[in-house]
Design a protein around this motif. Structure first.
Motif, mmCIF file in Angstrom:
data_model
loop_
_atom_site.group_PDB
_atom_site.id
_atom_site.type_symbol
_atom_site.label_atom_id
_atom_site.label_comp_id
_atom_site.label_asym_id
_atom_site.label_seq_id
_atom_site.Cartn_x
_atom_site.Cartn_y
_atom_site.Cartn_z
ATOM 1 N N PRO A 138 -51.894 -19.960 -3.731
ATOM 2 C CA PRO A 138 -51.621 -21.060 -3.407
ATOM 3 C C PRO A 138 -51.761 -21.264 -1.814
ATOM 4 O O PRO A 138 -52.139 -20.098 -1.205
ATOM 5 N N LEU A 139 -51.965 -22.539 -1.667
ATOM 6 C CA LEU A 139 -52.495 -22.822 -0.259
ATOM 7 C C LEU A 139 -51.663 -22.017 0.901
ATOM 8 O O LEU A 139 -52.257 -22.074 1.955
ATOM 9 N N ASP A 140 -50.448 -22.061 0.858
ATOM 10 C CA ASP A 140 -49.667 -21.631 1.833
ATOM 11 C C ASP A 140 -50.082 -19.912 2.167
ATOM 12 O O ASP A 140 -50.013 -19.646 3.381
ATOM 13 N N ILE A 141 -50.712 -19.296 1.165
ATOM 14 C CA ILE A 141 -50.989 -17.826 1.382
ATOM 15 C C ILE A 141 -52.290 -18.069 2.253
ATOM 16 O O ILE A 141 -52.497 -17.160 3.301
ATOM 17 N N LEU A 142 -53.378 -18.936 1.598
ATOM 18 C CA LEU A 142 -54.452 -19.032 2.509
ATOM 19 C C LEU A 142 -54.220 -19.308 3.837
ATOM 20 O O LEU A 142 -55.052 -18.842 4.756
ATOM 21 N N GLU A 143 -53.546 -20.447 4.227
ATOM 22 C CA GLU A 143 -53.208 -20.927 5.476
ATOM 23 C C GLU A 143 -52.651 -19.689 6.565
ATOM 24 O O GLU A 143 -52.881 -20.208 7.477
ATOM 25 N N ASN A 144 -51.965 -18.920 5.794
ATOM 26 C CA ASN A 144 -51.340 -17.596 6.858
ATOM 27 C C ASN A 144 -52.312 -16.606 7.164
ATOM 28 O O ASN A 144 -51.910 -15.995 7.938
ATOM 29 N N ILE A 145 -53.557 -16.452 6.600
ATOM 30 C CA ILE A 145 -54.481 -15.489 6.866
ATOM 31 C C ILE A 145 -55.313 -15.712 8.016
ATOM 32 O O ILE A 145 -55.559 -16.735 8.332
ATOM 33 N N PHE A 146 -55.458 -14.537 8.849
ATOM 34 C CA PHE A 146 -56.358 -14.486 10.001
ATOM 35 C C PHE A 146 -57.414 -13.582 9.751
ATOM 36 O O PHE A 146 -57.232 -12.736 9.125
ATOM 37 N N THR A 147 -58.603 -13.951 10.044
ATOM 38 C CA THR A 147 -59.893 -13.079 9.724
ATOM 39 C C THR A 147 -60.238 -12.291 11.222
ATOM 40 O O THR A 147 -60.454 -13.658 12.197
ATOM 41 N N ILE A 148 -60.628 -11.232 11.351
ATOM 42 C CA ILE A 148 -61.204 -10.863 12.727
ATOM 43 C C ILE A 148 -62.467 -10.245 12.208
ATOM 44 O O ILE A 148 -62.663 -9.339 11.133
ATOM 45 N N ARG A 149 -63.800 -10.929 12.951
ATOM 46 C CA ARG A 149 -65.082 -10.345 12.621
ATOM 47 C C ARG A 149 -65.329 -9.685 13.865
ATOM 48 O O ARG A 149 -65.666 -10.166 15.134
ATOM 49 N N ILE A 150 -65.649 -8.117 13.746
ATOM 50 C CA ILE A 150 -66.014 -7.435 14.782
ATOM 51 C C ILE A 150 -67.550 -7.342 14.988
ATOM 52 O O ILE A 150 -68.130 -6.918 13.787
ATOM 53 N N HIS A 151 -68.234 -7.665 15.901
ATOM 54 C CA HIS A 151 -69.746 -7.737 15.939
ATOM 55 C C HIS A 151 -69.911 -6.358 16.890
ATOM 56 O O HIS A 151 -70.017 -6.012 17.819
ATOM 57 N N LEU A 152 -70.943 -5.723 15.904
ATOM 58 C CA LEU A 152 -71.751 -4.570 16.423
ATOM 59 C C LEU A 152 -73.009 -4.723 17.211
ATOM 60 O O LEU A 152 -73.612 -3.811 17.472
ATOM 61 N N ASP A 153 -73.423 -5.818 17.089
ATOM 62 C CA ASP A 153 -74.793 -6.501 17.735
ATOM 63 C C ASP A 153 -74.363 -7.500 18.475
ATOM 64 O O ASP A 153 -73.715 -8.531 18.108
ATOM 65 N N ASP A 154 -75.102 -8.123 19.241
ATOM 66 C CA ASP A 154 -75.232 -9.291 19.872
ATOM 67 C C ASP A 154 -75.650 -10.349 18.931
ATOM 68 O O ASP A 154 -76.774 -10.091 18.300
ATOM 69 N N THR A 155 -74.826 -11.537 18.730
ATOM 70 C CA THR A 155 -75.342 -12.433 17.676
ATOM 71 C C THR A 155 -75.455 -13.660 18.285
ATOM 72 O O THR A 155 -74.323 -14.314 18.796
ATOM 73 N N ASP A 156 -76.388 -14.469 17.750
ATOM 74 C CA ASP A 156 -76.429 -15.838 18.369
ATOM 75 C C ASP A 156 -76.912 -16.827 17.067
ATOM 76 O O ASP A 156 -77.217 -16.169 15.821
ATOM 77 N N GLU A 157 -77.434 -17.881 17.391
ATOM 78 C CA GLU A 157 -77.878 -18.835 16.154
ATOM 79 C C GLU A 157 -79.242 -18.209 15.529
ATOM 80 O O GLU A 157 -79.581 -18.532 14.537
#
Length: 239
Positions: A138-157
């Motif tokens: 259900p939407l309320d579960i999705l809305e409550n999630i946070f994602t952390i993306r840890i970068h092991l390299d410099d990242t750009d476009e």
């Protein structure tokens, strides 16, 4: 140590994402990389393609990396931005090699990983990948999630930094084909090596092919503070 997390908390609430650099030292990134390099990759949670190498259930598969990832800075972010009750519910390691043509179209992250398939009202559709069960909750579960993306390299476009549609996380389920580019804008989330990008899974996001010959390694971890119906369990729950 991190300062002014209030600004980042507001940015996530308003725009659906934020970038915080200098969360891991050069030494910490090196140690994490060494642990990953020395693992046995023959298991079924490992996905190897020319364009992409991925490890699902990353923190479960490689428990020795946990202490390195959950340094004081990450613990502070979880406590101050997410809340005291948040726990890990999903983790993936992505390695996009130097010559990667791996392109990811705009999408939302609409599924959670659970321990089994069980038909429950408002949970579905279901998918199974490598003996892992995923379901749209259900939407309320999705809305409550946070994602952390840890970068092991410099990242750009030029090497696959995420491109996002700011504020799209607050529109519920939003089909990418309905994006009205006369109204919406696109932002590129460049992150320095040792930095993190934090986002809401409902934020529309994608990434382009690598064009600069530089690799992009990212550890993707999702957090929730919600329980599931008693018939289901988060497949990767870690406090």
């Amino acid at each position: 140590m991190i300062i002014n997390l209030y600004h980042h908390k507001n940015s996530i609430k308003e725009n659906g994402f934020t970038v915080i650099n200098n969360i891991f030292s050069e030494e910490e990134i090196k140690k994490i990389g060494e642990v990953i390099q020395n693992i046995d990759t023959s298991g079924e949670t490992f996905r190897k393609l020319e364009d992409l190498f991925a490890i699902r259930q990353f923190l479960k598969e490689i428990p020795e990396v946990n202490d390195l990832i959950f340094n004081e800075n990450i613990k502070t972010i979880i406590k101050e931005i997410f809340g005291e009750q948040y726990f890990v519910v999903k983790s993936i390691y992505f390695d996009k090699p130097e010559k990667s043509n791996w392109y990811v179209a705009y999408h939302q992250d609409l599924t959670i990983s659970v321990d089994k398939k069980f038909e429950i009202e408002n949970f579905g559709p279901w998918t199974t990948k490598q003996n892992q069960f995923a379901v749209q909750p259900p939407l309320d579960i999705l809305e409550n999630i946070f994602t952390i993306r840890i970068h092991l390299d410099d990242t750009d476009e030029h090497n696959g930094a995420l491109k996002v549609v700011p504020k799209s996380h607050s529109n519920g389920i939003y089909r990418p084909e309905t994006i009205d580019w006369s109204v919406e804008t696109e932002a590129i989330c460049s992150v320095e090596k040792g930095g993190v990008m934090i986002m809401k899974p409902l934020l529309l996001h994608g990434s382009n092919r690598t064009t600069n010959g530089k690799k992009r390694r990212v550890i993707h971890i999702e957090f929730s503070d919600k329980g599931l119906p008693e018939e289901l369990n988060w497949s990767e729950k870690l406090n």
